[in-house]
Design an enzyme around this catalytic site. Structure first.
Site, PDB file in Angstrom:
ATOM      1  N   ARG A  53       0.855  -1.182   0.000  1.00 17.65           N
ATOM      2  CA  ARG A  53       0.000   0.000   0.000  1.00 17.65           C
ATOM      3  C   ARG A  53       0.893   1.234   0.000  1.00 17.65           C
ATOM      4  O   ARG A  53       2.092   1.133   0.152  1.00 17.65           O
ATOM      5  CB  ARG A  53      -0.974  -0.017   1.195  1.00 17.65           C
ATOM      6  CG  ARG A  53      -0.361  -0.566   2.425  1.00 17.65           C
ATOM      7  CD  ARG A  53      -0.243   0.290   3.641  1.00 17.65           C
ATOM      8  NE  ARG A  53      -0.239   1.690   3.486  1.00 17.65           N
ATOM      9  CZ  ARG A  53       0.860   2.437   3.601  1.00 17.65           C
ATOM     10  NH1 ARG A  53       2.053   1.920   3.812  1.00 17.65           N
ATOM     11  NH2 ARG A  53       0.784   3.752   3.474  1.00 17.65           N
ATOM     12  N   GLY A  54       0.233   2.395  -0.178  1.00 20.57           N
ATOM     13  CA  GLY A  54       0.992   3.627  -0.380  1.00 20.57           C
ATOM     14  C   GLY A  54       1.092   3.863  -1.877  1.00 20.57           C
ATOM     15  O   GLY A  54       1.477   2.945  -2.628  1.00 20.57           O
ATOM     16  N   ALA A  55       0.765   5.074  -2.312  1.00 20.86           N
ATOM     17  CA  ALA A  55       0.592   5.323  -3.752  1.00 20.86           C
ATOM     18  C   ALA A  55       1.800   4.905  -4.601  1.00 20.86           C
ATOM     19  O   ALA A  55       1.638   4.149  -5.573  1.00 20.86           O
ATOM     20  CB  ALA A  55       0.244   6.796  -3.963  1.00 20.86           C
ATOM     21  N   ARG A  96      -7.241  -0.765  -7.202  1.00 22.24           N
ATOM     22  CA  ARG A  96      -7.598   0.320  -6.266  1.00 22.24           C
ATOM     23  C   ARG A  96      -7.865   1.580  -7.099  1.00 22.24           C
ATOM     24  O   ARG A  96      -7.182   1.805  -8.102  1.00 22.24           O
ATOM     25  CB  ARG A  96      -6.492   0.589  -5.227  1.00 22.24           C
ATOM     26  CG  ARG A  96      -6.412  -0.506  -4.159  1.00 22.24           C
ATOM     27  CD  ARG A  96      -5.530  -0.096  -2.992  1.00 22.24           C
ATOM     28  NE  ARG A  96      -6.220   0.766  -2.039  1.00 22.24           N
ATOM     29  CZ  ARG A  96      -5.612   1.337  -0.998  1.00 22.24           C
ATOM     30  NH1 ARG A  96      -4.316   1.148  -0.784  1.00 22.24           N
ATOM     31  NH2 ARG A  96      -6.284   2.102  -0.159  1.00 22.24           N
ATOM     32  N   GLN A 197      -2.319   2.790   9.831  1.00 19.60           N
ATOM     33  CA  GLN A 197      -1.017   2.893   9.143  1.00 19.60           C
ATOM     34  C   GLN A 197      -0.005   3.636  10.022  1.00 19.60           C
ATOM     35  O   GLN A 197       1.190   3.362   9.969  1.00 19.60           O
ATOM     36  CB  GLN A 197      -1.184   3.654   7.809  1.00 19.60           C
ATOM     37  CG  GLN A 197      -1.823   2.859   6.696  1.00 19.60           C
ATOM     38  CD  GLN A 197      -3.321   3.025   6.634  1.00 19.60           C
ATOM     39  OE1 GLN A 197      -3.979   3.340   7.629  1.00 19.60           O
ATOM     40  NE2 GLN A 197      -3.893   2.793   5.468  1.00 19.60           N
ATOM     41  N   ASP A 238      -2.126  10.802  -2.646  1.00 24.20           N
ATOM     42  CA  ASP A 238      -2.503   9.725  -3.563  1.00 24.20           C
ATOM     43  C   ASP A 238      -2.830  10.255  -4.947  1.00 24.20           C
ATOM     44  O   ASP A 238      -2.720   9.540  -5.942  1.00 24.20           O
ATOM     45  CB  ASP A 238      -3.684   8.936  -2.994  1.00 24.20           C
ATOM     46  CG  ASP A 238      -3.194   8.110  -1.819  1.00 24.20           C
ATOM     47  OD1 ASP A 238      -3.099   8.653  -0.709  1.00 24.20           O
ATOM     48  OD2 ASP A 238      -2.848   6.933  -2.026  1.00 24.20           O
ATOM     49  N   ASN A 248      -5.613  12.419  -0.139  1.00 24.64           N
ATOM     50  CA  ASN A 248      -4.693  11.633   0.691  1.00 24.64           C
ATOM     51  C   ASN A 248      -5.549  10.897   1.724  1.00 24.64           C
ATOM     52  O   ASN A 248      -6.778  11.042   1.774  1.00 24.64           O
ATOM     53  CB  ASN A 248      -3.649  12.549   1.347  1.00 24.64           C
ATOM     54  CG  ASN A 248      -2.544  11.759   2.032  1.00 24.64           C
ATOM     55  OD1 ASN A 248      -1.981  10.835   1.461  1.00 24.64           O
ATOM     56  ND2 ASN A 248      -2.253  12.088   3.275  1.00 24.64           N
ATOM     57  N   LYS A 249      -4.883  10.126   2.559  1.00 22.48           N
ATOM     58  CA  LYS A 249      -5.558   9.282   3.559  1.00 22.48           C
ATOM     59  C   LYS A 249      -6.643  10.046   4.313  1.00 22.48           C
ATOM     60  O   LYS A 249      -6.443  11.194   4.698  1.00 22.48           O
ATOM     61  CB  LYS A 249      -4.497   8.733   4.516  1.00 22.48           C
ATOM     62  CG  LYS A 249      -4.990   7.823   5.607  1.00 22.48           C
ATOM     63  CD  LYS A 249      -5.863   6.690   5.134  1.00 22.48           C
ATOM     64  CE  LYS A 249      -5.206   5.819   4.073  1.00 22.48           C
ATOM     65  NZ  LYS A 249      -6.180   4.914   3.402  1.00 22.48           N
TER      66      LYS A 249
END
Ligand code: MRU
Length: 346
Positions: A53-55, A96, A197, A238, A248-249
């Protein structure tokens, strides 16, 4: 000079020639387990279930997924026809929706596929995507840290470190560089509910580096920013739209609002591959909704009463007017807006 042997110790995505090896981020920090992906379908599953995970890391993993797909369909000379792996490319694209790095990487791999049509060329392209991300992160670390005055405090959100990228990190890279240069004296990070996270991954990375930091509840952010201990909120992204609006998150928007209210500056750190000039504004960015079970359960145990319903959007959009600086490897844009974005990324 930053000591990368101290400040960049983890690799979450490892291409070992025959298969893609992913550090299973669902099990960190309690277990360090590598998952071996031998085909594109395994990579799709790993992206969808947050093993990786993580862009930027999602984009890199997808690029290697294309190599794996091509390998299964290649002829004896290592040549592959684009049509033969169209299905695998489509499932990778659907893994995703929000992080544009996924689509950026797949588009770049698609161009190599059409132009060269060989497994070897695809493998070189995926390796280049990974290497370029690492060097972009190191460059952004220096550029972002230069904005931070000595003896500053910072707050970050989610995980944007080596785990989320090819290495070093975006926002966490700036924090690492700022600590190494003696500019940052206080580091705070959120827990980042519901998937944690921050608690599970960012805390683990900071601990490995020997960087003193404090975890706060997401809901403690206003209290912390009101205290004057934080001068910069620093986050990753993201997707950054053409007007500077940044997805973003989930929870990033509330931090941006709070930062402006309390006179704290707000920095977004992301590689060029996260900038999507084809998306006009934040309103056009697709926001992923994940399984409500991520909220109704805690560490695998149901904590909400049976029958409780939950809504689980996992990203939000901070509008450009709340962002003081966007840092990419190409430079820093202060007070981003449509014109400044166009001047940098046209
Ligand atoms: O759902 P995740 O964990 O993939 O979300 C990650 C984030 O929102 C990060 O902040 C973003 O991808 C930047 S990572 C360098």
């Amino acid at each position: 000079m930053i000591d990368y042997s101290r400040y960049d110790r983890v690799r979450a995505v490892r291409w070992e020639g025959d298969a893609l090896h992913l550090l299973d981020q669902r099990r960190l920090p309690l277990e360090e387990v590598m998952i071996r992906c031998e085909d594109a379908q395994a990579v799709v599953a790993a992206i969808a279930n947050l093993t990786v995970r993580g862009a930027p890391a999602i984009g890199i993993a997808a690029a290697y997924g294309v190599v794996l797909a091509a390998r299964t369909k290649a002829d004896a000379f290592g040549r592959v026809n684009a049509d033969a792996i169209a299905g695998e490319l489509a499932t990778l694209r659907a893994s995703r929706p929000t992080a544009v790095n996924l689509f950026w990487a797949l588009n770049r791999m698609g161009e190599v596929l059409r132009a060269a049509g060989s497994v070897a060329a695809l493998e070189s392209a995926a390796i280049a995507i990974e290497r370029e991300d690492l060097s972009a992160n190191r460059r952004m670390g220096s550029l972002g840290a230069a904005l931070i005055a000595p003896d500053s405090g910072v707050l970050t959100h989610c995980n944007t470190g080596s785990l989320a990228t090819a290495g070093f990190g975006t926002a966490l890279g700036v924090i690492r560089a700022g600590v190494a240069e003696g500019r940052i004296s206080r580091v705070f990070h959120t827990e980042t509910r519901p998937w944690l996270q921050g608690t599970r991954l960012t805390a683990w990375e900071l601990l490995k580096d020997g960087i003193e930091a404090h975890l706060i509840a997401d809901s403690a952010a206003a209290h912390l920013l009101a205290s004057g201990k934080v001068q910069w909120v620093i986050v990753g992204a993201d997707r950054i739209a053409a007007n500077g609006d940044t997805a973003n998150k989930i929870g990033t928007l509330q931090l941006a609002v709070l930062a402006r209210h309390f006179g704290v500056r707000f920095m977004v750190v992301a590689p060029r591959s996260t900038v999507d000039m084809g998306t006009a504004s934040g309103a056009d960015i697709p926001i992923e909704l994940r399984d409500p079970a991520e909220m109704l359960n805690f560490a695998g145990t149901r904590v909400a009463a049976e029958g409780v319903q939950a809504l689980n959007p996992v990203f939000d959009v901070a509008p450009a007017e709340l962002i003081d600086a966007i840092v990419t490897e190409l430079g820093t844009i202060t007070a981003p807006d449509r014109d400044r974005m166009a001047a940098s990324f046209a």
